[in-house]
Scaffold this motif. Structure first.
Motif, PDB file in Angstrom:
ATOM      1  N   THR A  21       0.831  -1.202   0.000  1.00 29.03           N
ATOM      2  CA  THR A  21       0.000   0.000   0.000  1.00 29.03           C
ATOM      3  C   THR A  21       0.867   1.254   0.000  1.00 29.03           C
ATOM      4  O   THR A  21       1.783   1.396   0.806  1.00 29.03           O
ATOM      5  CB  THR A  21      -0.918   0.013   1.228  1.00 29.03           C
ATOM      6  OG1 THR A  21      -1.757  -1.140   1.186  1.00 29.03           O
ATOM      7  CG2 THR A  21      -1.786   1.264   1.246  1.00 29.03           C
ATOM      8  N   ARG A  22       0.580   2.163  -0.913  1.00 33.49           N
ATOM      9  CA  ARG A  22       1.288   3.440  -1.000  1.00 33.49           C
ATOM     10  C   ARG A  22       0.402   4.541  -0.412  1.00 33.49           C
ATOM     11  O   ARG A  22      -0.815   4.553  -0.621  1.00 33.49           O
ATOM     12  CB  ARG A  22       1.635   3.778  -2.457  1.00 33.49           C
ATOM     13  CG  ARG A  22       2.560   2.772  -3.096  1.00 33.49           C
ATOM     14  CD  ARG A  22       3.874   2.718  -2.366  1.00 33.49           C
ATOM     15  NE  ARG A  22       4.712   1.637  -2.836  1.00 33.49           N
ATOM     16  CZ  ARG A  22       5.828   1.260  -2.237  1.00 33.49           C
ATOM     17  NH1 ARG A  22       6.226   1.863  -1.146  1.00 33.49           N
ATOM     18  NH2 ARG A  22       6.544   0.259  -2.711  1.00 33.49           N
ATOM     19  N   ILE A  23       1.034   5.466   0.297  1.00 31.22           N
ATOM     20  CA  ILE A  23       0.306   6.504   1.021  1.00 31.22           C
ATOM     21  C   ILE A  23       0.598   7.870   0.399  1.00 31.22           C
ATOM     22  O   ILE A  23       1.741   8.183   0.077  1.00 31.22           O
ATOM     23  CB  ILE A  23       0.702   6.523   2.508  1.00 31.22           C
ATOM     24  CG1 ILE A  23       0.497   5.139   3.145  1.00 31.22           C
ATOM     25  CG2 ILE A  23      -0.084   7.593   3.260  1.00 31.22           C
ATOM     26  CD1 ILE A  23      -0.922   4.649   3.126  1.00 31.22           C
ATOM     27  N   THR A  25      -0.756  12.142   0.965  1.00 30.76           N
ATOM     28  CA  THR A  25      -1.541  13.030   1.811  1.00 30.76           C
ATOM     29  C   THR A  25      -1.725  14.377   1.132  1.00 30.76           C
ATOM     30  O   THR A  25      -1.219  14.608   0.030  1.00 30.76           O
ATOM     31  CB  THR A  25      -0.851  13.252   3.179  1.00 30.76           C
ATOM     32  OG1 THR A  25       0.274  14.110   2.981  1.00 30.76           O
ATOM     33  CG2 THR A  25      -0.401  11.938   3.788  1.00 30.76           C
ATOM     34  N   LYS A  54      -9.170   8.456   3.738  1.00 32.87           N
ATOM     35  CA  LYS A  54      -9.538   8.647   5.136  1.00 32.87           C
ATOM     36  C   LYS A  54      -9.229  10.073   5.552  1.00 32.87           C
ATOM     37  O   LYS A  54      -8.255  10.657   5.103  1.00 32.87           O
ATOM     38  CB  LYS A  54      -8.786   7.670   6.037  1.00 32.87           C
ATOM     39  CG  LYS A  54      -9.123   6.202   5.784  1.00 32.87           C
ATOM     40  CD  LYS A  54      -8.349   5.301   6.730  1.00 32.87           C
ATOM     41  CE  LYS A  54      -8.692   3.836   6.477  1.00 32.87           C
ATOM     42  NZ  LYS A  54      -7.938   2.939   7.389  1.00 32.87           N
ATOM     43  N   ARG A 122      -5.802  11.077   4.030  1.00 31.99           N
ATOM     44  CA  ARG A 122      -4.785  10.051   3.794  1.00 31.99           C
ATOM     45  C   ARG A 122      -5.303   9.138   2.692  1.00 31.99           C
ATOM     46  O   ARG A 122      -6.334   8.477   2.857  1.00 31.99           O
ATOM     47  CB  ARG A 122      -4.522   9.272   5.084  1.00 31.99           C
ATOM     48  CG  ARG A 122      -3.522   8.126   4.977  1.00 31.99           C
ATOM     49  CD  ARG A 122      -3.469   7.407   6.333  1.00 31.99           C
ATOM     50  NE  ARG A 122      -2.637   6.224   6.303  1.00 31.99           N
ATOM     51  CZ  ARG A 122      -1.367   6.188   6.695  1.00 31.99           C
ATOM     52  NH1 ARG A 122      -0.811   7.290   7.141  1.00 31.99           N
ATOM     53  NH2 ARG A 122      -0.671   5.076   6.655  1.00 31.99           N
ATOM     54  N   ALA A 124      -4.737   5.888   0.421  1.00 31.05           N
ATOM     55  CA  ALA A 124      -4.008   4.619   0.373  1.00 31.05           C
ATOM     56  C   ALA A 124      -4.327   3.927  -0.942  1.00 31.05           C
ATOM     57  O   ALA A 124      -5.502   3.767  -1.302  1.00 31.05           O
ATOM     58  CB  ALA A 124      -4.394   3.742   1.557  1.00 31.05           C
ATOM     59  N   SER A 126      -3.168   0.642  -3.699  1.00 31.53           N
ATOM     60  CA  SER A 126      -2.391  -0.567  -3.984  1.00 31.53           C
ATOM     61  C   SER A 126      -2.971  -1.249  -5.209  1.00 31.53           C
ATOM     62  O   SER A 126      -4.096  -0.965  -5.633  1.00 31.53           O
ATOM     63  CB  SER A 126      -2.402  -1.516  -2.781  1.00 31.53           C
ATOM     64  OG  SER A 126      -3.717  -1.973  -2.514  1.00 31.53           O
ATOM     65  N   ARG A 160       4.183  13.600   4.970  1.00 33.08           N
ATOM     66  CA  ARG A 160       3.022  14.106   5.677  1.00 33.08           C
ATOM     67  C   ARG A 160       3.436  15.248   6.595  1.00 33.08           C
ATOM     68  O   ARG A 160       4.591  15.363   6.986  1.00 33.08           O
ATOM     69  CB  ARG A 160       2.332  13.002   6.473  1.00 33.08           C
ATOM     70  CG  ARG A 160       3.163  12.469   7.619  1.00 33.08           C
ATOM     71  CD  ARG A 160       2.435  11.342   8.315  1.00 33.08           C
ATOM     72  NE  ARG A 160       3.170  10.858   9.453  1.00 33.08           N
ATOM     73  CZ  ARG A 160       2.779   9.840  10.189  1.00 33.08           C
ATOM     74  NH1 ARG A 160       1.676   9.202   9.892  1.00 33.08           N
ATOM     75  NH2 ARG A 160       3.496   9.443  11.218  1.00 33.08           N
ATOM     76  N   ASP A 174       6.519   9.184   5.310  1.00 27.47           N
ATOM     77  CA  ASP A 174       5.435   8.285   5.640  1.00 27.47           C
ATOM     78  C   ASP A 174       5.403   7.242   4.534  1.00 27.47           C
ATOM     79  O   ASP A 174       5.531   7.592   3.369  1.00 27.47           O
ATOM     80  CB  ASP A 174       4.116   9.071   5.665  1.00 27.47           C
ATOM     81  CG  ASP A 174       2.946   8.244   6.132  1.00 27.47           C
ATOM     82  OD1 ASP A 174       3.172   7.249   6.842  1.00 27.47           O
ATOM     83  OD2 ASP A 174       1.810   8.618   5.787  1.00 27.47           O
ATOM     84  N   PRO A 175       5.357   5.922   4.826  1.00 28.63           N
ATOM     85  CA  PRO A 175       5.061   5.308   6.102  1.00 28.63           C
ATOM     86  C   PRO A 175       6.192   5.401   7.115  1.00 28.63           C
ATOM     87  O   PRO A 175       7.332   5.606   6.755  1.00 28.63           O
ATOM     88  CB  PRO A 175       4.768   3.855   5.725  1.00 28.63           C
ATOM     89  CG  PRO A 175       5.537   3.642   4.480  1.00 28.63           C
ATOM     90  CD  PRO A 175       5.529   4.949   3.757  1.00 28.63           C
TER      91      PRO A 175
END
Length: 650
Positions: A21-23, A25, A54, A122, A124, A126, A160, A174-175
């Motif tokens: 999973t890539r994040i 923001t 989210k 946020r 996410a 994938s 972030r 982040d992560p």
């Protein structure tokens, strides 16, 4: 309905997508808050894409620019989620997360309904490859965005926004393998310093000892904080600017009689020249230390006195006696009145002139041993100094300048104050282990020759001992494929001039880069144009996205591609090394503990998979090649470099 008119898909931010999973923001890499941003990702095979949003009231929109006009048309919206405030409600709006099976291609994600910049979100994302029959596969980690022949030069890992104790905004990766803890007031505080930012500690002092730096103890500060980004831009290596007015950085620090120590990690090139400038109120002094230790390699006394910004700037010229990473420390004290810190470390181009009463020698190497002069420079002649070097075999004249004359000649002259002088630098300090030029005996020029010898190529001469890596290889010396690559480099069929002079010139600019490595990159990327369509430097690969010998990615480097210069071999090679590989090397040098060939291998992996993926692998304890094509890009390039060394590319 969402508005399409203002959406420019060419401004989308790229994001690498794979089974991990890539994040992303609503905070850019610079710390700025972005409203309604766009993201772009690419799939190289049919995949099941999972997208979650989210925080805040944000919704999300999945798009594909089917007609490639750079805009969003109504029939190009694949699916939407509804924003929490109900602003987006359509027939195809998803109730929660978005999951969609997508074919190979480029897609866009648009954040909706988050006009209030105070509402953080946020994202996410994938993707899992689809097996035949439409089933997804969760077998070994895989990258949906990576071609099976090569992958893209992507941007670094998402960031972030956080706040420090002073309420200042700053950026953290982040992560999070960098953990955060809460202090007694339930405020986040970083446990680990960020080498690419200014990390500062403040201590309260008295009017009797505020300037006594030998009694400072920053191991037990009264206040610590992040002062922001390093400030690197162009020739500026680092810049620190803080103006506290008549106050202080925090209520824990008094408004007078306090001291500060701030540090950031910088990348210096051996033999290059630098300048520290300070226009602060009050005193500043400086140190260079080995990364991760408290060992000082150079201490600069600076402008350690009671002063104001009206006193004018103080400056000190420096030469890097050693290259690589060093921690640059600024120490500062404030006695009373206004408090201002304004410090800059920048690389400078030096000019020198011949001060000897007679002509001096110009040589092809930094040595008088078995090295006939290639010309002479008459008294009063001015020239540009590329860098200061140490001779490998001349104990009588160990210090030399690599120079460029006004008519384009390149060579070396002895760095002797009786022969030459650096213009505007009577006081030159040395950073690290090098030795400043000493007063060696004059090296007189020979009698004028009727036919001076022409200057030979400089490829490889005058380099540092960091270029002496010998790479092992698993390839046979008579490997037919690489033999074709070598022939195309030296005697190309699809362009008029040999690539080798360009390769050697580029390698000479960096003390960590060898010609064999550049030859190996071109071999892996395009077989020096033999695998492109059409063949040669103006060909493309990777379904049209990779351009030229170094396969510069059209999606991630659109400005360079739009100029058409990528078709020119020298422009293409220079861009690939100076704008892609070298910045990645410097980034990883600042942010990891990697050294030597492992640092070089990580930079090569970044050329293929992007520094964000390489950092993610490094921080997870995985091999730096984990996210590269075939999980072997960096290792294979060095393997090929070893093969080129077998052919004499040392």
């Amino acid at each position: 309905m969402s508005s399409f008119a203002e959406v420019n898909l060419k401004q989308a931010r790229p994001i690498a997508v794979d089974t991990q999973t890539r994040i992303a923001t609503n905070v850019s890499e610079t710390g700025a808050v972005i409203t309604n941003p766009l993201y772009r990702f690419r799939l190289n095979q049919r995949s099941s894409v999972n997208l979650q949003i989210k925080g805040g009231n944000a919704g999300v929109e999945l798009l594909q620019d089917k007609n490639r006009n750079g805009r969003v048309d109504r029939n190009e919206i694949i699916k939407r989620t509804a924003s929490r405030n109900g602003a987006v409600q359509t027939a195809n709006a998803a109730a929660g997360g978005l999951k969609q099976n997508l074919n190979q291609g480029t897609y866009f994600v648009r954040i909706l309904g988050n006009s209030d910049s105070s509402q953080n979100y946020r994202l996410a994302l994938s993707a899992v490859p689809m097996q035949s029959g439409g089933r997804s596969s969760q077998s070994a980690p895989w990258s949906a965005t990576r071609s099976q022949t090569r992958s893209r030069q992507t941007e670094s890992t998402p960031y972030r926004l956080q706040k420090n104790e002073a309420g200042q905004l700053f950026v953290k990766p982040d992560p999070t393998t960098r953990s955060l803890s809460r202090n007694s007031k339930n405020r986040f505080r970083s446990v680990q310093a960020s080498p690419d930012r200014w990390n500062a500690s403040f201590i309260n002092r008295s009017r009797f000892n505020v300037a006594n730096y030998r009694s400072y103890n920053f191991d037990r500060p009264d206040f610590s904080t992040d002062l922001g980004s390093q400030g690197k831009s162009g020739t500026v290596i680092a810049r620190l600017r803080q103006d506290y007015g008549m106050g202080s950085p925090n209520s824990k620090i008094r408004t007078r009689n306090f001291a500060m120590q701030a540090w950031t990690r910088v990348q210096l090139e051996e033999g290059k020249f630098y300048r520290i400038t300070s226009q602060s109120d009050d005193g500043t002094r400086f140190l260079f230390k080995q990364p991760g230790s408290n060992r000082t390699v150079t201490e600069i006394s600076g402008d350690w006195r009671n002063r104001t910004t009206k006193n004018g700037p103080w400056s000190q010229m420096l030469v890097a006696g050693q290259g690589g990473s060093l921690d640059f420390y600024v120490q500062y004290y404030e006695r009373n009145g206004a408090s201002t810190i304004n410090v800059t470390l920048e690389q400078v181009q030096m000019t020198s002139r011949v001060t000897s009463g007679s002509a001096i020698n110009l040589r092809s190497q930094p040595s008088t041993v078995s090295n006939t002069p290639i010309g002479s420079l008459s008294s009063g002649t001015s020239f540009s100094v590329v860098r200061q070097v140490r001779s490998a075999n001349d104990s009588s004249y160990p210090n030399w300048y690599e120079i460029t004359t006004s008519d384009g000649k390149r060579g070396f002259v002895a760095a002797d104050s009786s022969l030459v002088e650096l213009v505007g630098s009577s006081d030159l300090a040395t950073i690290g282990t090098g030795t400043t030029p000493t007063n060696n005996p004059t090296v007189p020029a020979p009698s004028p020759q009727p036919n001076p010898q022409p200057q030979p190529p400089l490829g490889g001469t005058g380099g540092t001992d960091r270029k002496t890596f010998s790479f092992s290889t698993t390839y046979a010396k008579n490997n037919s494929y690489f033999t074709q690559d070598l022939a195309e480099i030296t005697n190309p069929r699809y362009t008029s001039n040999s690539y080798r002079p360009i390769i050697e010139e580029l390698a000479l600019r960096y003390d960590w880069l060898q010609p064999s490595v550049i030859a190996a990159i071109g071999s892996r990327e395009s077989a020096w144009g033999l695998l492109l369509s059409p063949r040669g430097p103006s060909g493309t690969g990777d379904n049209g996205y990779g351009r030229g010998i170094m396969q510069i990615d059209a999606e991630f480097h659109p400005e360079f591609i739009s100029t058409g210069k990528w078709r020119d071999p020298k422009e293409n090679l220079t861009y690939g090394i100076e704008k892609v590989l070298a910045p990645y090397y410097q980034y990883l040098d600042r942010n990891t503990n990697l050294e030597g060939r492992e640092l070089l291998r990580a930079a090569l992996a970044s050329y293929n998979a992007g520094p964000g993926n390489v950092m993610a692998a490094y921080e997870a304890g995985l091999d730096v090649d984990y996210y590269t094509t075939g999980r072997d890009y960096g290792r294979d390039v060095l393997d090929r470099a070893g093969w080129f060394q077998l052919q004499g590319w040392v």
